[in-house]
Design an enzyme around this catalytic site. Structure first.
Site, PDB file in Angstrom:
ATOM      1  CG  HIS A 158      -2.072  -1.247   1.599  1.00 42.31           C
ATOM      2  ND1 HIS A 158      -2.481  -1.678   2.512  1.00 42.31           N
ATOM      3  CD2 HIS A 158      -2.907  -1.543   0.418  1.00 42.31           C
ATOM      4  CE1 HIS A 158      -3.302  -2.615   2.182  1.00 42.31           C
ATOM      5  NE2 HIS A 158      -3.535  -2.737   1.267  1.00 42.31           N
TER       6      HIS A 158
ATOM      7  CE  LYS B 157     -11.057  -7.114   0.464  1.00 42.58           C
ATOM      8  NZ  LYS B 157      -9.364  -6.232   0.448  1.00 42.58           N
TER       9      LYS B 157
ATOM     10  NE  ARG C 123      -2.628  -7.231  -4.456  1.00 39.33           N
ATOM     11  CZ  ARG C 123      -3.566  -7.237  -3.719  1.00 39.33           C
ATOM     12  NH1 ARG C 123      -2.980  -8.041  -2.001  1.00 39.33           N
ATOM     13  NH2 ARG C 123      -4.584  -6.718  -3.125  1.00 39.33           N
TER      14      ARG C 123
ATOM     15  CB  SER D  52      -4.350  -6.147   4.471  1.00 39.40           C
ATOM     16  OG  SER D  52      -4.142  -5.079   4.095  1.00 39.40           O
TER      17      SER D  52
HETATM   18  P1  ADP Z   1      -5.827  -5.792   0.243  1.00 42.88           P
HETATM   19  O1  ADP Z   1      -6.285  -6.403  -0.680  1.00 42.88           O
HETATM   20  O2  ADP Z   1      -4.449  -6.282   1.243  1.00 42.88           O
HETATM   21  O3  ADP Z   1      -6.799  -6.340   1.306  1.00 42.88           O
HETATM   22  P2  ADP Z   1      -7.229  -3.376   0.237  1.00 42.88           P
HETATM   23  O4  ADP Z   1      -8.409  -3.866   0.174  1.00 42.88           O
HETATM   24  O5  ADP Z   1      -7.028  -2.408   1.388  1.00 42.88           O
HETATM   25  O6  ADP Z   1      -6.295  -4.683   0.410  1.00 42.88           O
HETATM   26  O7  ADP Z   1      -6.001  -2.149  -0.939  1.00 42.88           O
HETATM   27  C1  ADP Z   1      -6.557  -0.977  -1.906  1.00 42.88           C
HETATM   28  C2  ADP Z   1      -6.115  -1.176  -3.215  1.00 42.88           C
HETATM   29  O8  ADP Z   1      -4.589  -1.594  -2.673  1.00 42.88           O
HETATM   30  C3  ADP Z   1      -6.637  -2.088  -3.711  1.00 42.88           C
HETATM   31  O9  ADP Z   1      -6.546  -1.444  -5.207  1.00 42.88           O
HETATM   32  C4  ADP Z   1      -5.469  -2.961  -3.815  1.00 42.88           C
HETATM   33  O10 ADP Z   1      -5.103  -4.063  -4.914  1.00 42.88           O
HETATM   34  C5  ADP Z   1      -4.291  -2.606  -3.308  1.00 42.88           C
HETATM   35  N1  ADP Z   1      -2.682  -3.692  -3.499  1.00 42.88           N
HETATM   36  C6  ADP Z   1      -2.872  -4.157  -2.335  1.00 42.88           C
HETATM   37  N2  ADP Z   1      -1.830  -4.556  -1.371  1.00 42.88           N
HETATM   38  C7  ADP Z   1      -0.942  -4.379  -2.769  1.00 42.88           C
HETATM   39  C8  ADP Z   1       0.479  -4.329  -2.876  1.00 42.88           C
HETATM   40  N3  ADP Z   1       1.111  -5.505  -1.956  1.00 42.88           N
HETATM   41  N4  ADP Z   1       0.909  -3.806  -4.393  1.00 42.88           N
HETATM   42  C9  ADP Z   1       0.334  -2.780  -4.943  1.00 42.88           C
HETATM   43  N5  ADP Z   1      -1.319  -2.893  -4.563  1.00 42.88           N
HETATM   44  C10 ADP Z   1      -1.791  -3.441  -3.598  1.00 42.88           C
END
Ligand code: ADP
Length: 162
Positions: free
Chosen positions: A17, A41, A91, A129
């Site tokens: 993030h 989630k 990703r 996460s």
């Molecule tokens: P997660 O998928 O880790 O639970 P979130 O829903 O909080 O996280 O993700 C928010 C945004 O960050 C989404 O657009 C997700 O694709 C992106 N994201 C999550 N992890 C990564 C990463 N390791 N590298 C790039 N983007 C990421």
């Protein structure tokens, strides 16, 4: 002023993030990280307030980054900005279908906003996460996944959950 909104659950914020936030902050005048509290989630480890606090601490060195949270639709939240750009991290294939659908829905709900994708950095394609929480629950080493200053809190929270 060109504003980017970076939405997500950030439960908790990972190095993946933070990498997207840093890169977006070099492209846009302002980046608003919006912690969404209505996601479907896996169960949350941290309250929205805790997530906001952690996100603020790890982005304090980036002057054009703000942290906010919203309990509702992103398309509604985005109306407070002039033609905002939604930034998402991508990703590999696991994010693509879902993000493609979300971008189309958001465009329908609020035609003033565009979605742009930044591809995940090689170093963080495997970081999410969910896997951070899983590693913490099993006492693994989080240093390649999370900002150092958050590791103790995540480890402590995982311990309390048991
Ligand atoms: P997660 O998928 O880790 O639970 P979130 O829903 O909080 O996280 O993700 C928010 C945004 O960050 C989404 O657009 C997700 O694709 C992106 N994201 C999550 N992890 C990564 C990463 N390791 N590298 C790039 N983007 C990421």
């Amino acid at each position: 002023m060109k504003v980017a909104i970076y939405p997500g659950s950030f439960d908790p914020m990972t190095l993946g993030h933070l990498n997207i936030i840093r890169r977006a902050s070099r492209i846009f005048d302002k980046v608003v990280v919006c912690i969404m509290v209505n996601g479907s989630k896996d169960r949350a480890m941290f309250t929205p307030e805790q997530r906001v606090d952690m996100a603020r601490r790890v982005t304090a060195h980036l002057p054009n980054v703000e942290i906010d949270y919203y309990n509702g639709l992103l398309a509604e939240y985005a109306r407070r900005f002039d033609h905002p750009v939604i930034v998402k991290g991508l990703r590999a294939s696991m994010d693509f279908e879902n993000e493609f659908t979300m971008a189309s829905i958001n465009k329908k709900l609020n035609p003033d906003m565009e979605t742009m994708f930044l591809t995940a950095s090689d170093k963080y394609t495997f970081v999410s996460s969910s896997n951070v929480k899983e590693i913490a629950r099993h006492g693994g080493d989080l240093r390649d996944f999370m900002p150092r200053e958050l590791i103790d809190e995540v480890t402590e929270m995982a311990r309390k959950e048991k």
